[in-house]
Design an enzyme around this catalytic site. Structure first.
Site, PDB file in Angstrom:
ATOM      1  N   LEU A   1       0.803  -1.097   0.011  1.00 37.74           N
ATOM      2  CA  LEU A   1       0.202   0.070   0.207  1.00 37.74           C
ATOM      3  C   LEU A   1       1.023   0.919  -0.052  1.00 37.74           C
ATOM      4  O   LEU A   1       2.312   1.395   0.431  1.00 37.74           O
ATOM      5  CB  LEU A   1      -1.011   0.246   1.198  1.00 37.74           C
ATOM      6  CG  LEU A   1      -2.000  -0.935   1.464  1.00 37.74           C
ATOM      7  CD1 LEU A   1      -2.846  -0.776   3.025  1.00 37.74           C
ATOM      8  CD2 LEU A   1      -2.839  -1.486   0.616  1.00 37.74           C
ATOM      9  N   ASP A   2       0.228   2.459  -0.414  1.00 39.69           N
ATOM     10  CA  ASP A   2       1.342   3.305  -0.784  1.00 39.69           C
ATOM     11  C   ASP A   2       1.595   4.049   0.748  1.00 39.69           C
ATOM     12  O   ASP A   2       0.845   3.310   1.675  1.00 39.69           O
ATOM     13  CB  ASP A   2       0.574   4.472  -1.513  1.00 39.69           C
ATOM     14  CG  ASP A   2       0.500   4.580  -2.141  1.00 39.69           C
ATOM     15  OD1 ASP A   2       0.804   3.839  -3.905  1.00 39.69           O
ATOM     16  OD2 ASP A   2      -0.899   4.909  -2.992  1.00 39.69           O
ATOM     17  N   ARG A   3       2.304   4.636   0.846  1.00 36.46           N
ATOM     18  CA  ARG A   3       2.110   5.504   2.710  1.00 36.46           C
ATOM     19  C   ARG A   3       1.178   5.587   2.947  1.00 36.46           C
ATOM     20  O   ARG A   3       1.178   5.588   4.257  1.00 36.46           O
ATOM     21  CB  ARG A   3       4.025   6.957   2.421  1.00 36.46           C
ATOM     22  CG  ARG A   3       3.626   7.089   3.903  1.00 36.46           C
ATOM     23  CD  ARG A   3       4.970   8.597   3.530  1.00 36.46           C
ATOM     24  NE  ARG A   3       6.132   7.799   3.136  1.00 36.46           N
ATOM     25  CZ  ARG A   3       7.455   7.457   3.933  1.00 36.46           C
ATOM     26  NH1 ARG A   3       7.354   7.800   5.459  1.00 36.46           N
ATOM     27  NH2 ARG A   3       8.435   7.269   3.539  1.00 36.46           N
TER      28      ARG A   3
END
Length: 301
Positions: free
Chosen positions: A134-136
């Site tokens: 997942l993106d940050r």
């Protein structure tokens, strides 16, 4: 001391070659089978055997269990919220702003570091293997495999879409149509290396969505990924004209939410042994609950 997993061949699999049985029934990857062969880690009825040998009902197969010597990341004490765990895998609830795995100059403080410490406290040594990322700024479900065979099986489920990932998102505008499939390829951005863009010769990318609730100027939607391209949801939503709230790269920043309004709400998969379907859900974090409440209040006013 070496450890082995034992399997007994059933009548329905009689006549398969040992290699076919390992690949199709036990779901060992070709690379793993080659490694086991080099390690002399495959025995049929107590004897070394050629991979093209045809197996019979009641044959007993013993396969070497690989022993991981380290975690692949530095264990670090930190909070890990485990949503599901069995002997093969874990589903962890990632908070926003945390990386899934060390990358670039960031080697500490990631979900993988914390998970390594969590397993270390239980006396379990295994390489940390995220099945997806997942993106940050995105919160929610992340799947980790506990061994390379489980990783291979989960990656196969992801490839054939048995493993499903569902997201919730807040987008700008009243989305129309209320449900649809976005099927446009994604590739590297022509001028910005850290971005992706819709490109005619990009990789296939498919995102399905449906509206959960409309507000005065925003929509709460549910999305399901058929593919897993970098920034896929964010790029696809911007492409159809309903950018993600709080997304400074493809969407729009806002004063009432400090990060992108994207949450991996659930994952569904088949149990690696019983094949029973399992769904694991991650509750909405407080900041997204507040954001939805804000949108509700705007609609009422």
């Amino acid at each position: 001391m070496k450890s082995f997993t034992t399997y007994k061949v059933t009548k329905e699999h009689e006549g398969l070659t040992l290699e076919e049985y390992l690949k199709t029934i036990l779901q060992y990857s070709g690379r793993k089978i080659q490694k086991l062969t080099r390690q002399k880690g495959i025995f049929l009825n107590g004897k070394k055997v050629f991979l093209q040998r045809k197996i019979k009902s009641q044959d007993v197969l013993r396969v070497l269990i690989a022993q991981d010597m380290n975690y692949g990341v530095e264990p670090e004490d930190g909070r890990v919220e485990i949503l599901y765990e069995d002997e093969y895998m874990l589903v962890v609830n990632k908070p926003a702003y945390q990386l899934v795995h060390p990358t670039g100059q960031t080697t500490k403080g990631t979900l993988a570091n914390y998970l390594a410490h969590h397993l270390q406290q239980q006396g379990i040594i295994t390489t940390i293997r995220p099945i997806h990322r997942l993106d940050r700024e995105t919160s929610g479900c992340v799947i980790f495999a506990k061994d390379d065979r489980s990783q291979f099986i989960l990656e196969q489920q992801l490839k054939d879409r048995t493993l499903k990932r569902v997201y919730w998102a807040l987008v700008k505008g009243i989305i129309h149509p209320s449900s649809a499939t976005i099927d446009v390829p994604i590739g590297f951005h022509p001028t910005m290396a850290n971005r992706r863009a819709v490109r005619e010769k990009g990789d296939p990318a498919i995102t399905r969505y449906r509206t959960l609730q409309n507000f005065s100027e925003t929509s709460l939607i549910e999305l399901q990924l058929d593919t897993g391209r970098t920034h896929q949801i964010r790029v696809h939503l911007a492409h159809i004209g309903y950018p993600l709230i709080g997304d400074g790269m493809y969407g729009i920043r806002t004063s009432w939410l400090s990060r992108q309004a994207l949450h991996a709400s659930s994952v569904s998969f088949n149990h690696l042994k019983s094949q029973q379907p399992i769904t694991v859900q991650a509750p909405l974090p407080p900041d997204l609950i507040r954001a939805i409440d804000f949108c509700c209040s705007e609609k009422k006013s």
